[in-house]
Design an enzyme around this catalytic site. Structure first.
Site, short mmCIF file in Angstrom:
data_model
loop_
_atom_site.label_atom_id
_atom_site.label_comp_id
_atom_site.label_asym_id
_atom_site.label_seq_id
_atom_site.Cartn_x
_atom_site.Cartn_y
_atom_site.Cartn_z
N GLY A 19 0.76 -1.25 0.00
CA GLY A 19 0.00 0.00 0.00
C GLY A 19 0.79 1.30 0.00
N GLY A 20 2.10 1.25 -0.19
CA GLY A 20 2.89 2.49 -0.20
C GLY A 20 2.41 3.44 -1.29
CE LYS A 21 5.14 1.84 -6.71
NZ LYS A 21 5.41 0.60 -5.96
CG ASP A 76 -2.28 -7.25 -3.76
OD1 ASP A 76 -1.36 -6.52 -4.17
OD2 ASP A 76 -2.12 -8.48 -3.57
NE ARG A 82 1.98 -8.41 -1.35
CZ ARG A 82 3.23 -7.96 -1.29
NH1 ARG A 82 4.11 -8.58 -0.54
NH2 ARG A 82 3.61 -6.92 -1.99
CG ASP A 140 -6.50 -13.04 -11.07
OD1 ASP A 140 -5.87 -12.10 -11.60
OD2 ASP A 140 -6.19 -14.23 -11.25
N GLY A 141 -6.53 -9.41 -10.44
CA GLY A 141 -6.56 -8.20 -11.27
C GLY A 141 -6.80 -8.50 -12.74
CG ASP A 166 3.78 -1.28 -8.24
OD1 ASP A 166 4.81 -1.20 -8.92
OD2 ASP A 166 3.82 -1.40 -6.99
CB CYS A 175 10.76 -3.01 -7.72
SG CYS A 175 9.94 -4.44 -7.06
N1 SAM Z 1 1.81 -1.35 -5.27
C1 SAM Z 1 2.27 -2.01 -4.07
C2 SAM Z 1 2.88 -0.97 -3.15
O1 SAM Z 1 3.32 0.07 -3.60
O2 SAM Z 1 2.93 -1.23 -1.95
C3 SAM Z 1 3.25 -3.13 -4.36
C4 SAM Z 1 2.69 -4.15 -5.30
S1 SAM Z 1 3.71 -5.56 -5.46
C5 SAM Z 1 4.96 -4.99 -6.48
C6 SAM Z 1 2.77 -6.57 -6.52
C7 SAM Z 1 1.48 -7.07 -5.91
O3 SAM Z 1 0.75 -7.75 -6.92
C8 SAM Z 1 1.61 -8.06 -4.78
O4 SAM Z 1 1.07 -7.51 -3.61
C9 SAM Z 1 0.80 -9.27 -5.22
O5 SAM Z 1 0.04 -9.84 -4.19
C10 SAM Z 1 -0.08 -8.67 -6.28
N2 SAM Z 1 -0.59 -9.61 -7.31
C11 SAM Z 1 0.01 -10.70 -7.83
N3 SAM Z 1 -0.78 -11.28 -8.73
C12 SAM Z 1 -1.89 -10.52 -8.82
C13 SAM Z 1 -3.10 -10.60 -9.57
N4 SAM Z 1 -3.30 -11.59 -10.44
N5 SAM Z 1 -4.03 -9.67 -9.37
C14 SAM Z 1 -3.84 -8.65 -8.48
N6 SAM Z 1 -2.74 -8.55 -7.73
C15 SAM Z 1 -1.78 -9.46 -7.89
#
Ligand code: SAM
Length: 406
Positions: free
Chosen positions: A210-212, A229, A234, A260-261, A278, A333
């Protein structure tokens, strides 16, 4: 022993040896030994080996210094919490020699614009300009709303290059809201690039922890923010951050979901003004340093190989969730071009071929000039921008690319 036959004697000897060595009969020992003592290569070593092979090609002579950065302590920025009663905090931080890098960039952009306007009046020709002046003028001319695009409401303090002072932990105000959030300052660049405007409907497709999301809310401009997410654990952390930093009336504009995004367009297609994608990636800094939850673990090879496909699907879902004319930012990242530019290029093709959607890649090169005092940028990306870890400015890696749905 002499009375025993040759084979019986050998068996007896083996058993005696086993008894001395403390091992069981050979038929049991065999499996156990292989199962428990086969050497396991640490995931961090596998990651570094992988990076050495691919990034030395991609980054060339820069790789040794980026590698050193990845293996050394990361630098943090303190994202000020505009919702907390913490007016004294900027002064405290400035006394420690920290500065707000976004405010500095904003001032720089304003200076350029004023300078470019003044020179535009005075000079007809470009004679006598230095290269730097010419570059600044070009920047100011091609990006008229330069300073507008750097939201001055987001404030983030960092220590100067080469200064590795650590920030104290965040403190609560009288209502319990924490005064700042410590994060990789480069993670704010995708949020700044998104350039949220008053009343925008914003989607943060992979939002946890959640930082962003918090930075998006600091703009004070979100009319509605969908923070999604897939991971339930998380998203709990995302809830915790919202509760620690954001008052109830602002939390009310945030909807947190655990979908699921990739299926997002089926839920709310074409409704958002701004979309942040992200994505999950090889999280290079983590993979080089931490064994826990490392995507280079042998068990996760398939998952790692499938990342670019998952990233593409998520970016496509983001594109379909965006209104025509809306802006998106894709970010990772990782330093990997396969997870960065290649995913964006593939998404442009798929959007056009399968959905008849044209996507424009927006130029963010002015970010390089504006933020060069704080971050080290790679100049070789085909699309988007990449912050490289560097021992004097150990942020990132952070790749971000801005798109507009036409
Ligand atoms: N944006 C977040 C932040 O700034 O704190 C960091 C995101 S992290 C790089 C990627 C995230 O994508 C993870 O928390 C993971 O659980 C999520 N993720 C993985 N597969 C996904 C999906 N199919 N749909 C939605 N989220 C997913």
């Amino acid at each position: 022993m002499a009375a025993l036959g040759g084979r019986a004697a050998a068996a007896l000897l083996r058993r005696a040896a086993a008894a001395i060595l403390g091992a069981g009969p050979r038929r049991h020992r065999h499996k156990e030994k292989w199962a428990t003592t086969a050497p396991r290569i640490p995931s961090t070593r596998l990651a570094l080996h992988h990076f050495d092979t691919s990034y030395s090609l991609h980054l060339g002579a820069l790789w040794p210094s980026v590698r050193a950065g990845l293996l050394c302590e990361q630098k943090y920025g303190a994202l000020l919490n505009n919702f907390a009663a913490a007016d004294h905090v900027p002064q405290q931080l400035e006394l420690l020699n920290a500065t707000d890098f976004i405010c500095e960039a904003h001032q720089k952009a304003q200076q350029w614009q004023r300078g470019a306007e003044a020179r535009g009046c005075q000079e007809g020709s470009g004679e006598g300009r230095t290269v730097m002046q010419a570059e600044m003028m070009a920047q100011a001319e091609v990006s008229p709303p330069l300073c507008a695009s750097i939201s001055s409401k987001i404030k983030c303090y960092t220590f100067p290059r080469g200064d590795i002072t650590r920030f104290r932990p965040a403190r609560p105000d009288s209502l319990g809201l924490l005064d700042y959030y410590l994060m990789d300052a480069a993670s704010l660049l995708p949020v700044l690039a998104l350039n949220v405007q008053p009343g925008d409907f914003v989607l943060d497709l992979c939002a946890a922890p959640g930082g962003k999301t918090l930075a998006l809310l600091q703009t004070g401009f979100c009319g509605y923010l969908a923070a999604n997410d897939i991971s339930i654990s998380r998203t709990k952390r995302l809830h915790d951050i919202l509760h620690s930093y954001v008052p109830k009336e602002v939390r009310d504009i945030v909807s947190v979901t655990s979908c699921d995004g990739r299926d997002w367009d089926q839920v709310k297609g074409g409704t958002f003004h701004k979309v942040l994608v992200d994505v999950p990636c090889t999280t290079d800094r983590h993979s080089a340093m931490e064994e826990h939850n490392n995507i280079f673990h042998k068990r996760r090879t398939k998952e790692r190989q499938m990342l670019p496909m998952l990233q593409l699907e998520l970016l496509m879902a983001g594109i379909l969730a965006a209104k025509p004319g809306a802006e998106l930012v894709y970010s990772t990242c990782s330093l990997s071009p396969l997870q960065n530019e290649c995913v964006v290029e593939r998404a442009l093709d798929v959007a056009e071929a399968q959905f008849n959607i044209r996507i424009h890649v927006e130029d963010l090169s002015h970010f390089r000039t504006l933020f060069q005092d704080t971050f080290s940028f790679f100049t070789g990306c085909r699309l988007g921008e990449l912050v490289l870890p560097h021992l004097t400015a150990n942020f990132g890696p952070m790749y971000f690319c801005k798109l507009r749905r036409m």
